[in-house]
Scaffold this motif. Structure first.
Motif, PDB file in Angstrom:
ATOM      1  N   MET A 128       0.836  -1.301   0.111  1.00 15.29           N
ATOM      2  CA  MET A 128       0.066  -0.069  -0.065  1.00 15.29           C
ATOM      3  C   MET A 128       0.895   1.074   0.063  1.00 15.29           C
ATOM      4  O   MET A 128       1.903   1.518   0.810  1.00 15.29           O
ATOM      5  CB  MET A 128      -0.881   0.045   1.182  1.00 15.29           C
ATOM      6  CG  MET A 128      -1.752   1.245   1.291  1.00 15.29           C
ATOM      7  SD  MET A 128      -2.876   1.379   2.823  1.00 15.29           S
ATOM      8  CE  MET A 128      -3.713  -0.091   2.945  1.00 15.29           C
ATOM      9  N   GLN A 177      -2.193   4.846   2.927  1.00 18.84           N
ATOM     10  CA  GLN A 177      -2.084   4.521   4.350  1.00 18.84           C
ATOM     11  C   GLN A 177      -2.659   5.529   5.430  1.00 18.84           C
ATOM     12  O   GLN A 177      -3.598   5.739   6.212  1.00 18.84           O
ATOM     13  CB  GLN A 177      -1.030   4.008   4.785  1.00 18.84           C
ATOM     14  CG  GLN A 177      -1.113   3.553   6.146  1.00 18.84           C
ATOM     15  CD  GLN A 177       0.501   2.874   6.513  1.00 18.84           C
ATOM     16  OE1 GLN A 177       1.173   2.550   5.669  1.00 18.84           O
ATOM     17  NE2 GLN A 177       0.638   2.480   8.042  1.00 18.84           N
ATOM     18  N   GLU A 188      -6.006   6.219   7.840  1.00 19.77           N
ATOM     19  CA  GLU A 188      -5.865   6.573   9.203  1.00 19.77           C
ATOM     20  C   GLU A 188      -6.460   7.778   9.543  1.00 19.77           C
ATOM     21  O   GLU A 188      -7.406   8.047  10.427  1.00 19.77           O
ATOM     22  CB  GLU A 188      -4.472   7.049   9.502  1.00 19.77           C
ATOM     23  CG  GLU A 188      -3.543   5.576   9.590  1.00 19.77           C
ATOM     24  CD  GLU A 188      -1.776   5.878   9.620  1.00 19.77           C
ATOM     25  OE1 GLU A 188      -1.598   7.512   9.659  1.00 19.77           O
ATOM     26  OE2 GLU A 188      -1.220   5.272   9.717  1.00 19.77           O
TER      27      GLU A 188
END
Length: 73
Positions: free
Chosen positions: A1, A6, A10
């Motif tokens: 990824m 990522q 988040e």
């Protein structure tokens, strides 16, 4: 990824729990911009690769595929 994806994930999870801070909103905007640029570059290279294939330019197509591999690798 890819690290940008990522971080977007988040931030998205954080945003489900609470509103993002101004800094987080700015970061999300930067991540989205980077994602758009990458998506357009990938689309461009794929289209150019198709053009190279249609015109029989094997050397150019290999160069484009190598760039795609580096970008998506």
């Amino acid at each position: 990824m890819w690290i940008v994806h990522q971080r977007m994930a988040e931030l998205w999870v954080l945003n489900r729990r609470r509103p993002l801070t101004n800094e987080e909103m700015t970061e999300m905007s930067h991540c989205l911009e980077a994602n758009v640029q990458r998506a357009w570059e990938i689309a461009k290279l794929k289209n150019l690769s198709l053009l190279a294939s249609m015109t029989g330019d094997v050397e150019w197509q290999h160069e484009l595929c190598a760039k795609l591999d580096r970008l998506t690798g």
